[in-house]
Design a protein around this motif. Structure first.
Motif, PDB file in Angstrom:
ATOM      1  N   PRO A  86       0.811  -1.228   0.000  1.00  0.00           N
ATOM      2  CA  PRO A  86       0.000   0.000   0.000  1.00  0.00           C
ATOM      3  C   PRO A  86       0.843   1.275   0.000  1.00  0.00           C
ATOM      4  O   PRO A  86       0.884   2.025   0.970  1.00  0.00           O
ATOM      5  CB  PRO A  86      -0.814  -0.124   1.289  1.00  0.00           C
ATOM      6  CG  PRO A  86       0.055  -0.912   2.196  1.00  0.00           C
ATOM      7  CD  PRO A  86       0.761  -1.908   1.311  1.00  0.00           C
ATOM      8  N   GLY A  87       1.524   1.522  -1.114  1.00  0.00           N
ATOM      9  CA  GLY A  87       2.371   2.711  -1.219  1.00  0.00           C
ATOM     10  C   GLY A  87       1.732   3.780  -2.069  1.00  0.00           C
ATOM     11  O   GLY A  87       0.588   3.663  -2.511  1.00  0.00           O
ATOM     12  N   GLY A  88       2.490   4.832  -2.336  1.00  0.00           N
ATOM     13  CA  GLY A  88       1.974   5.925  -3.146  1.00  0.00           C
ATOM     14  C   GLY A  88       3.029   6.970  -3.418  1.00  0.00           C
ATOM     15  O   GLY A  88       4.188   6.840  -3.012  1.00  0.00           O
ATOM     16  N   MET A  89       2.622   8.012  -4.116  1.00  0.00           N
ATOM     17  CA  MET A  89       3.543   9.047  -4.547  1.00  0.00           C
ATOM     18  C   MET A  89       3.907   9.984  -3.403  1.00  0.00           C
ATOM     19  O   MET A  89       3.075  10.312  -2.555  1.00  0.00           O
ATOM     20  CB  MET A  89       2.932   9.858  -5.692  1.00  0.00           C
ATOM     21  CG  MET A  89       2.465   9.019  -6.872  1.00  0.00           C
ATOM     22  SD  MET A  89       3.741   7.932  -7.552  1.00  0.00           S
ATOM     23  CE  MET A  89       4.936   9.149  -8.116  1.00  0.00           C
ATOM     24  N   VAL A  90       5.161  10.434  -3.420  1.00  0.00           N
ATOM     25  CA  VAL A  90       5.628  11.427  -2.453  1.00  0.00           C
ATOM     26  C   VAL A  90       5.170  12.800  -2.938  1.00  0.00           C
ATOM     27  O   VAL A  90       5.508  13.220  -4.050  1.00  0.00           O
ATOM     28  CB  VAL A  90       7.165  11.398  -2.325  1.00  0.00           C
ATOM     29  CG1 VAL A  90       7.637  12.471  -1.343  1.00  0.00           C
ATOM     30  CG2 VAL A  90       7.641  10.021  -1.881  1.00  0.00           C
ATOM     31  N   ASP A  91       4.385  13.493  -2.137  1.00  0.00           N
ATOM     32  CA  ASP A  91       3.930  14.825  -2.511  1.00  0.00           C
ATOM     33  C   ASP A  91       5.084  15.818  -2.495  1.00  0.00           C
ATOM     34  O   ASP A  91       6.087  15.619  -1.790  1.00  0.00           O
ATOM     35  CB  ASP A  91       2.845  15.313  -1.541  1.00  0.00           C
ATOM     36  CG  ASP A  91       1.544  14.546  -1.687  1.00  0.00           C
ATOM     37  OD1 ASP A  91       1.356  13.901  -2.741  1.00  0.00           O
ATOM     38  OD2 ASP A  91       0.735  14.582  -0.746  1.00  0.00           O
ATOM     39  N   ALA A  92       4.952  16.883  -3.273  1.00  0.00           N
ATOM     40  CA  ALA A  92       5.987  17.910  -3.323  1.00  0.00           C
ATOM     41  C   ALA A  92       6.238  18.468  -1.922  1.00  0.00           C
ATOM     42  O   ALA A  92       5.297  18.846  -1.213  1.00  0.00           O
ATOM     43  CB  ALA A  92       5.559  19.035  -4.273  1.00  0.00           C
ATOM     44  N   GLY A  93       7.501  18.495  -1.511  1.00  0.00           N
ATOM     45  CA  GLY A  93       7.868  19.036  -0.204  1.00  0.00           C
ATOM     46  C   GLY A  93       7.656  18.074   0.951  1.00  0.00           C
ATOM     47  O   GLY A  93       7.935  18.416   2.105  1.00  0.00           O
ATOM     48  N   GLU A  94       7.166  16.865   0.672  1.00  0.00           N
ATOM     49  CA  GLU A  94       6.871  15.897   1.721  1.00  0.00           C
ATOM     50  C   GLU A  94       8.073  14.988   1.961  1.00  0.00           C
ATOM     51  O   GLU A  94       8.756  14.576   1.023  1.00  0.00           O
ATOM     52  CB  GLU A  94       5.660  15.056   1.319  1.00  0.00           C
ATOM     53  CG  GLU A  94       5.169  14.087   2.385  1.00  0.00           C
ATOM     54  CD  GLU A  94       3.942  13.330   1.940  1.00  0.00           C
ATOM     55  OE1 GLU A  94       2.991  13.201   2.726  1.00  0.00           O
ATOM     56  OE2 GLU A  94       3.914  12.853   0.782  1.00  0.00           O
ATOM     57  N   LYS A  95       8.325  14.648   3.229  1.00  0.00           N
ATOM     58  CA  LYS A  95       9.369  13.691   3.555  1.00  0.00           C
ATOM     59  C   LYS A  95       8.852  12.284   3.280  1.00  0.00           C
ATOM     60  O   LYS A  95       7.669  11.990   3.460  1.00  0.00           O
ATOM     61  CB  LYS A  95       9.765  13.812   5.028  1.00  0.00           C
ATOM     62  CG  LYS A  95      10.420  15.136   5.395  1.00  0.00           C
ATOM     63  CD  LYS A  95      10.776  15.162   6.872  1.00  0.00           C
ATOM     64  CE  LYS A  95      11.432  16.485   7.254  1.00  0.00           C
ATOM     65  NZ  LYS A  95      11.758  16.536   8.703  1.00  0.00           N
ATOM     66  N   VAL A  96       9.758  11.400   2.858  1.00  0.00           N
ATOM     67  CA  VAL A  96       9.362  10.026   2.551  1.00  0.00           C
ATOM     68  C   VAL A  96       8.770   9.348   3.787  1.00  0.00           C
ATOM     69  O   VAL A  96       7.809   8.578   3.695  1.00  0.00           O
ATOM     70  CB  VAL A  96      10.565   9.221   2.015  1.00  0.00           C
ATOM     71  CG1 VAL A  96      10.199   7.752   1.839  1.00  0.00           C
ATOM     72  CG2 VAL A  96      11.037   9.792   0.691  1.00  0.00           C
ATOM     73  N   GLU A 145       0.200   7.053   3.380  1.00  0.00           N
ATOM     74  CA  GLU A 145      -0.325   6.073   2.438  1.00  0.00           C
ATOM     75  C   GLU A 145      -0.928   4.866   3.152  1.00  0.00           C
ATOM     76  O   GLU A 145      -1.965   4.342   2.735  1.00  0.00           O
ATOM     77  CB  GLU A 145       0.782   5.624   1.473  1.00  0.00           C
ATOM     78  CG  GLU A 145       1.152   6.653   0.428  1.00  0.00           C
ATOM     79  CD  GLU A 145       0.014   6.959  -0.530  1.00  0.00           C
ATOM     80  OE1 GLU A 145      -0.826   6.067  -0.748  1.00  0.00           O
ATOM     81  OE2 GLU A 145      -0.043   8.089  -1.047  1.00  0.00           O
ATOM     82  N   PHE A 146      -0.288   4.424   4.234  1.00  0.00           N
ATOM     83  CA  PHE A 146      -0.829   3.280   4.966  1.00  0.00           C
ATOM     84  C   PHE A 146      -2.183   3.632   5.576  1.00  0.00           C
ATOM     85  O   PHE A 146      -3.122   2.842   5.550  1.00  0.00           O
ATOM     86  CB  PHE A 146       0.140   2.829   6.051  1.00  0.00           C
ATOM     87  CG  PHE A 146      -0.306   1.570   6.755  1.00  0.00           C
ATOM     88  CD1 PHE A 146      -0.177   0.346   6.141  1.00  0.00           C
ATOM     89  CD2 PHE A 146      -0.881   1.634   8.018  1.00  0.00           C
ATOM     90  CE1 PHE A 146      -0.602  -0.822   6.771  1.00  0.00           C
ATOM     91  CE2 PHE A 146      -1.307   0.475   8.666  1.00  0.00           C
ATOM     92  CZ  PHE A 146      -1.167  -0.756   8.035  1.00  0.00           C
ATOM     93  N   ARG A 147      -2.290   4.834   6.103  1.00  0.00           N
ATOM     94  CA  ARG A 147      -3.565   5.277   6.676  1.00  0.00           C
ATOM     95  C   ARG A 147      -4.653   5.313   5.603  1.00  0.00           C
ATOM     96  O   ARG A 147      -5.764   4.811   5.793  1.00  0.00           O
ATOM     97  CB  ARG A 147      -3.414   6.675   7.273  1.00  0.00           C
ATOM     98  CG  ARG A 147      -2.600   6.770   8.534  1.00  0.00           C
ATOM     99  CD  ARG A 147      -2.390   8.244   8.862  1.00  0.00           C
ATOM    100  NE  ARG A 147      -1.526   8.434   9.988  1.00  0.00           N
ATOM    101  CZ  ARG A 147      -1.907   8.415  11.265  1.00  0.00           C
ATOM    102  NH1 ARG A 147      -3.171   8.190  11.538  1.00  0.00           N
ATOM    103  NH2 ARG A 147      -1.050   8.608  12.235  1.00  0.00           N
ATOM    104  N   GLU A 148      -4.328   5.924   4.457  1.00  0.00           N
ATOM    105  CA  GLU A 148      -5.321   6.128   3.409  1.00  0.00           C
ATOM    106  C   GLU A 148      -5.777   4.818   2.771  1.00  0.00           C
ATOM    107  O   GLU A 148      -6.950   4.662   2.418  1.00  0.00           O
ATOM    108  CB  GLU A 148      -4.747   7.053   2.324  1.00  0.00           C
ATOM    109  CG  GLU A 148      -4.552   8.499   2.781  1.00  0.00           C
ATOM    110  CD  GLU A 148      -3.918   9.361   1.704  1.00  0.00           C
ATOM    111  OE1 GLU A 148      -3.599   8.820   0.612  1.00  0.00           O
ATOM    112  OE2 GLU A 148      -3.716  10.568   1.942  1.00  0.00           O
TER     113      GLU A 148
END
Length: 297
Positions: free
Chosen positions: A172-182, A189-192
């Motif tokens: 359950p992964g996803g894209m790193v948003d701009a300015g977001e730490k990995v 992503e796990f929550r969503e």
């Protein structure tokens, strides 16, 4: 005899290098969510160092990306002046693989040809960064770990989602948003995708929130780098950082009831073994976790 051995070692090294560089999942006949066919190339033609004089693949840029605030503009847009191989404001255009080449104003896939140019359905030209939380627990019967009859090793389970788009099971992964730490991405992503709309009291929700925050502070990096993703093109590709978050006694995230979010069709604690078949390079990440935790495969 000595020179023969040296020759064989060099040949082995070169064959292993070629094997590592060969694309598989990003060289399917049809590009995902389109009727565009990739130009089919041989394994030995993948790397850019190999001359393929007639290589002229079709170009595909999804119209779904037009005017999306999170997506780059068309590469020919004169106002688009990205800082390749750098932090470009809040956008990370660096690659885990090192410095990638820019040819005719376009970033070049560091792992070679894919049979299609453009950026396909990926939002960014060049590297598109994702994060993959591999959340694991032991398979239990009562208070005892379940041991495999074939390997005599404990069986590991991981939180798996079934993707809506291709129906494949995945992390359950996803894209790193701009300015977001990995590290922030993996928790979000796990929550969503795995903890959507848990039906609990306010008090329990607050307790779970605290537990989840603490649990996701202790991840171990399993992999960071290029991903053999079916969405990859010659000019845009997926990269990820995969973390393992292991619940040793099953008293933390391992005890929660999983509920699929909007991006997931189904969700489950999936047993891990050598027959597991997952989206993109996810099976390789799972195998690395198995080796780390010395579990059944």
């Amino acid at each position: 005899m000595k020179w023969y051995i040296i020759f064989m070692l060099i040949g082995f090294k070169e064959s292993m290098l070629l094997k590592r560089m060969v694309h598989t999942k990003c060289r399917g006949v049809l590009y995902p969510f389109s009727d565009v066919k990739r130009l089919q190339i041989k394994d030995e033609q993948v790397h850019w160092s190999v001359c393929v004089s007639d290589y002229d693949p079709p170009e595909y840029n999804s119209k779904a990306l037009v005017n999306k605030p999170w997506a780059d503009p068309p590469i020919e847009d004169k106002s688009f002046k990205p800082k390749w191989n750098e932090l470009d404001g809040d956008i990370n255009r660096k690659s885990h693989t090192g410095t990638y080449r820019i040819v005719n104003g376009r970033p070049l896939n560091p792992e070679g040809r894919t049979g299609i140019k453009g950026r396909g359905i990926l939002g960014k030209w060049g590297p598109n960064h994702a994060a993959d939380p591999i959340v694991t627990r032991w398979k239990m019967e009562g208070n005892k770990k379940v041991i495999s009859n074939t390997t005599n090793l404990p069986i590991l389970q991981f939180c798996a989602i079934q993707r809506h788009d291709c129906k494949q099971w995945a992390i359950p992964g996803g894209m790193v948003d701009a300015g977001e730490k990995v590290s922030e991405t993996v928790q979000r992503e796990f929550r969503e995708e795995a903890l959507n709309n848990l039906q609990v009291s306010k008090e329990q929700a607050e307790a779970d929130e605290k537990m989840i925050r603490n649990f996701f502070k202790n991840g171990v990096v399993i992999y960071e780098g290029y991903v053999d993703d079916p969405r990859n093109t010659d000019n845009a590709w997926m990269e990820t950082v995969a973390y393992n978050f292991h619940d040793e006694d099953g008293s933390h995230v391992g005890k929660l009831n999983l509920t699929a979010g909007d991006d997931a069709q189904n969700i489950q604690w999936m047993d891990i073994d050598q027959n597991i078949d997952l989206y993109a390079s996810h099976s390789n990440f799972i195998k690395a976790v198995v080796e780390r935790l010395k579990s059944h495969w």
